[in-house]
Design a protein around this motif. Structure first.
Motif, PDB file in Angstrom:
ATOM      1  N   MET A  93       0.834  -1.222   0.000  1.00 34.90           N
ATOM      2  CA  MET A  93       0.000   0.000   0.000  1.00 34.90           C
ATOM      3  C   MET A  93       0.860   1.259   0.000  1.00 34.90           C
ATOM      4  O   MET A  93       0.377   2.354  -0.296  1.00 34.90           O
ATOM      5  CB  MET A  93      -0.883   0.029   1.258  1.00 34.90           C
ATOM      6  N   GLY A  94       2.138   1.128   0.381  1.00 33.65           N
ATOM      7  CA  GLY A  94       3.027   2.288   0.337  1.00 33.65           C
ATOM      8  C   GLY A  94       3.598   2.704   1.672  1.00 33.65           C
ATOM      9  O   GLY A  94       4.340   3.684   1.747  1.00 33.65           O
ATOM     10  N   LEU A  95       3.266   1.990   2.761  1.00 30.07           N
ATOM     11  CA  LEU A  95       3.878   2.327   4.055  1.00 30.07           C
ATOM     12  C   LEU A  95       5.343   1.925   4.037  1.00 30.07           C
ATOM     13  O   LEU A  95       5.735   0.987   3.321  1.00 30.07           O
ATOM     14  CB  LEU A  95       3.161   1.578   5.190  1.00 30.07           C
ATOM     15  N   SER A  96       6.140   2.617   4.828  1.00 27.77           N
ATOM     16  CA  SER A  96       7.560   2.233   4.903  1.00 27.77           C
ATOM     17  C   SER A  96       7.736   1.188   6.008  1.00 27.77           C
ATOM     18  O   SER A  96       6.898   1.085   6.914  1.00 27.77           O
ATOM     19  CB  SER A  96       8.421   3.458   5.211  1.00 27.77           C
ATOM     20  N   ILE A  97       8.835   0.454   5.941  1.00 25.57           N
ATOM     21  CA  ILE A  97       9.080  -0.610   6.920  1.00 25.57           C
ATOM     22  C   ILE A  97       9.145  -0.054   8.350  1.00 25.57           C
ATOM     23  O   ILE A  97       8.530  -0.613   9.252  1.00 25.57           O
ATOM     24  CB  ILE A  97      10.352  -1.405   6.545  1.00 25.57           C
ATOM     25  N   PRO A  98       9.869   1.065   8.618  1.00 24.70           N
ATOM     26  CA  PRO A  98       9.906   1.584   9.999  1.00 24.70           C
ATOM     27  C   PRO A  98       8.518   1.898  10.568  1.00 24.70           C
ATOM     28  O   PRO A  98       8.268   1.711  11.745  1.00 24.70           O
ATOM     29  CB  PRO A  98      10.755   2.852   9.886  1.00 24.70           C
ATOM     30  N   GLU A  99       7.596   2.381   9.695  1.00 24.73           N
ATOM     31  CA  GLU A  99       6.233   2.699  10.170  1.00 24.73           C
ATOM     32  C   GLU A  99       5.497   1.430  10.588  1.00 24.73           C
ATOM     33  O   GLU A  99       4.795   1.409  11.605  1.00 24.73           O
ATOM     34  CB  GLU A  99       5.454   3.438   9.077  1.00 24.73           C
ATOM     35  N   VAL A 100       5.651   0.374   9.794  1.00 21.98           N
ATOM     36  CA  VAL A 100       4.998  -0.910  10.121  1.00 21.98           C
ATOM     37  C   VAL A 100       5.570  -1.449  11.436  1.00 21.98           C
ATOM     38  O   VAL A 100       4.827  -1.869  12.328  1.00 21.98           O
ATOM     39  CB  VAL A 100       5.200  -1.949   8.989  1.00 21.98           C
ATOM     40  N   ILE A 101       6.892  -1.394  11.557  1.00 16.22           N
ATOM     41  CA  ILE A 101       7.551  -1.919  12.766  1.00 16.22           C
ATOM     42  C   ILE A 101       7.105  -1.124  13.999  1.00 16.22           C
ATOM     43  O   ILE A 101       6.760  -1.710  15.025  1.00 16.22           O
ATOM     44  CB  ILE A 101       9.093  -1.863  12.606  1.00 16.22           C
ATOM     45  N   GLU A 102       7.076   0.196  13.863  1.00 13.34           N
ATOM     46  CA  GLU A 102       6.656   1.064  14.973  1.00 13.34           C
ATOM     47  C   GLU A 102       5.238   0.697  15.432  1.00 13.34           C
ATOM     48  O   GLU A 102       4.965   0.557  16.627  1.00 13.34           O
ATOM     49  CB  GLU A 102       6.721   2.525  14.498  1.00 13.34           C
ATOM     50  N   GLY A 103       4.339   0.529  14.445  1.00 14.93           N
ATOM     51  CA  GLY A 103       2.945   0.176  14.766  1.00 14.93           C
ATOM     52  C   GLY A 103       2.837  -1.168  15.454  1.00 14.93           C
ATOM     53  O   GLY A 103       2.114  -1.321  16.450  1.00 14.93           O
ATOM     54  N   TYR A 104       3.570  -2.152  14.925  1.00 13.82           N
ATOM     55  CA  TYR A 104       3.522  -3.509  15.507  1.00 13.82           C
ATOM     56  C   TYR A 104       4.061  -3.513  16.949  1.00 13.82           C
ATOM     57  O   TYR A 104       3.514  -4.179  17.817  1.00 13.82           O
ATOM     58  CB  TYR A 104       4.337  -4.479  14.651  1.00 13.82           C
ATOM     59  N   GLU A 105       5.150  -2.759  17.165  1.00 18.33           N
ATOM     60  CA  GLU A 105       5.741  -2.754  18.513  1.00 18.33           C
ATOM     61  C   GLU A 105       4.796  -2.113  19.527  1.00 18.33           C
ATOM     62  O   GLU A 105       4.630  -2.600  20.632  1.00 18.33           O
ATOM     63  CB  GLU A 105       7.098  -2.038  18.498  1.00 18.33           C
ATOM     64  N   ARG A 106       4.152  -1.009  19.110  1.00 20.39           N
ATOM     65  CA  ARG A 106       3.195  -0.344  20.013  1.00 20.39           C
ATOM     66  C   ARG A 106       2.003  -1.260  20.297  1.00 20.39           C
ATOM     67  O   ARG A 106       1.529  -1.359  21.426  1.00 20.39           O
ATOM     68  CB  ARG A 106       2.707   0.965  19.401  1.00 20.39           C
TER      69      ARG A 106
END
Length: 550
Positions: free
Chosen positions: A121-134
């Motif tokens: 969809m266009g999200l960057s990897i750091p954004e996905v990781i940040e969301g998953y960790e939270r």
């Protein structure tokens, strides 16, 4: 001035020929996600009470038929580096709490599958990781609020069996009531009187072919598939001496050559050694010992004196078995054939030879009121594969008991806890600014994988069941509604007695999230050239035949 042009541009010029290099989303990240999804799909169909069995043939050509994910991944020897990370997380969960391996695999697989959608969809990897960790931190925080009951009394086997039942049902559906009672009795009987320090090694299992699962029984003490070496086959009120050496004549201190000229001298020479050996046996008998356990061979002469002085002799080949037996009878293993002191002698109610099916066993039995340090579950079944699966169910039950000694909290099973967590994390994501909220919502969606797998394996419609669960969980009083695999639909998991250990769920969510995030952090795969020179040419025909003969 001449200079050499590198063979390949970019990264390849630094590496040896034959090295492989993948980078970027397409080559590295999506490849890794794809491998992990395949692994999760393999074990997903083995999840829950209706999980299908896998037939695994390992590198030694040993056959395993099981739905235990820990056994499947151990014997498969996964090679892919990313899939290996998830396997390691799963094995870590097995070591930490002894259960939850399949949950780690399928949940990590679901997280990565949804991460791939977000990345496309266009999200960057750091954004996905940040969301998953939270979302992972929030899930562990919310999980504590979802505990529904606790193991009230660790010494009440009925209470323990009630909590243990659903963990055993995932391995042995249909036999869970019988096995939960058997395992809880075993665990409670070896729990020390004044503390909750429980050692899983104190509950042993021995497999004897024949009969049915219902013929399995619990024996306080130890059972060995052996026979008595001497003619004595039963000793009541046994005083046991344990030796790690053979039951044979002691080797003489000095070495030398003896010249024997006639039969009389030979007779006198061997008689001297025999008298010495008999003296040792007499000293042992004088201490009141009536059963000897030896870790080595039993000589003919040793057997002769054992029968003469009515001693029962049991031979154990394994050092570990000797140690466990010492723990059972509270004796000390002696390295030389000497008379034991009263402190070194072990005691048990009876040592007897018995026959289970057509297998001879030696039973070191203690009275339940004596507080045995070790007990044995004798497992019976029609085939070796069923017995192996029974052994894994016993192992899971015993590990769950160990978990209860650390944390007695229980959460609702049957996918109820996962759906409630998913619902709450979804609303947590709504309140979150920034692009991480998409990742948090996908984390919540990944929680659906458990009820989906349960209903799918039970032959139900997963989409219909999950939507029914969400509808039920809209009411805050229905936090324990889960998948009813019997009737097809939903039911209150707590009222039905389907409970999961809080600690197992906690570790499984934590490790699965960490594993998924670790896989997502990889953006390059660099494989060095494999070791070893060129392959040897294939031989044609026999090695000793000349080429011109062909």
């Amino acid at each position: 001035m001449a200079f050499r042009i590198p063979k390949a541009p970019g990264f390849a010029q630094m590496m040896k020929d034959g090295a492989k290099h993948y980078h970027g989303l397409e080559e590295a990240v999506y490849r890794n996600i794809s491998a992990c999804k395949e692994l999760a799909a393999t074990t997903k169909s083995a999840f829950g009470p209706h999980g299908m069995n896998k037939m695994v043939i390992n590198h030694l050509e040993k056959l395993f038929v099981t739905n235990d994910a820990a056994t499947v991944i151990k014997e498969l020897e996964v090679q892919h580096p990313a899939a290996k990370m998830i396997v390691l997380a799963s094995q870590m969960c097995e070591q930490e709490v002894g259960d939850g391996t399949n949950f780690v695999l399928i949940f990590a697989g679901a997280l990565l599958e949804h991460a791939e959608e977000l990345l496309r969809m266009g999200l960057s990897i750091p954004e996905v990781i940040e969301g998953y960790e939270r979302a992972g931190e929030k899930a562990l925080e919310l999980l504590r609020d979802l505990t529904v009951s606790k193991v009230a009394d660790m010494r009440d086997s009925k209470e323990v069996a009630r909590c243990m039942k659903s963990a055993i049902a995932s391995k042995q559906y249909g036999n869970e009531d019988f096995l939960a009672k058997l395992i809880s009795d075993a665990c409670v009987s070896v729990l020390p009187q004044n503390s909750l320090s429980f050692n899983v090694d104190n509950v042993r299992s021995t497999k004897i072919l024949g009969g049915g699962v219902g013929c399995s029984k619990l024996i306080h003490g130890m059972v060995f598939q052996r026979q008595s070496e001497s003619n004595v086959t039963r000793v009541d009120g046994a005083k046991v001496a344990v030796y790690s050496c053979p039951f044979d004549m002691l080797a003489t201190e000095t070495k030398g050559t003896v010249l024997i000229k006639n039969a009389e001298e030979l007779k006198n020479f061997s008689k001297g050694e025999e008298d010495l050996f008999e003296k040792h046996v007499k000293e042992i008998v004088a201490t009141g010992v009536n059963c000897i356990v030896t870790g080595g061979k039993v000589s003919d002469l040793g057997l002769h004196f054992a029968n003469k002085y009515k001693l029962m002799i049991v031979r154990l080949n394994s050092k570990f078995d000797l140690r466990r037996l010492c723990r059972t009878v509270q004796g000390t293993a002696l390295p030389r054939l000497t008379a034991p002191t009263p402190e070194e002698i072990g005691h048990c109610a009876a040592v007897r030879m018995d026959e289970v099916g057509d297998t001879s066993v030696v039973v070191f039995e203690k009275k339940p009121q004596d507080g045995s340090a070790v007990c044995t579950v004798v497992l019976r079944a029609a085939t070796n594969n069923i017995m192996d699966d029974l052994e894994r169910a016993v192992d899971d039950g015993v590990n769950n008991f160990k978990v209860y000694t650390r944390d007695r909290q229980m959460v609702a099973g049957a996918g109820a806890t996962e759906i409630e967590l998913g619902k709450r994390i979804e609303s947590f994501g709504e309140s979150h600014p920034g692009l991480e909220q998409y990742a948090i919502k996908k984390f919540a969606q990944s929680m659906e994988v458990v009820p989906r797998a349960l209903s799918d394996n039970a032959g139900l419609n997963p989409t219909k069941i999950v939507s029914e669960l969400y509808a039920a969980h809209q009411d805050d009083k229905n936090t324990s509604v889960g998948v009813d695999i019997e009737e097809g639909g939903t039911f209150n998991a707590v009222e039905a007695g389907v409970l999961d250990s809080y600690l197992v769920k906690h570790w499984a969510i934590k490790l699965a999230t960490n594993a998924a995030v670790t896989v997502l952090r990889v953006d390059q795969i660099i494989m060095a050239k494999p070791a070893g020179g060129p392959k040897a040419p294939k031989q044609r025909g026999d090695w000793d035949r000349d080429a011109d003969e062909h």
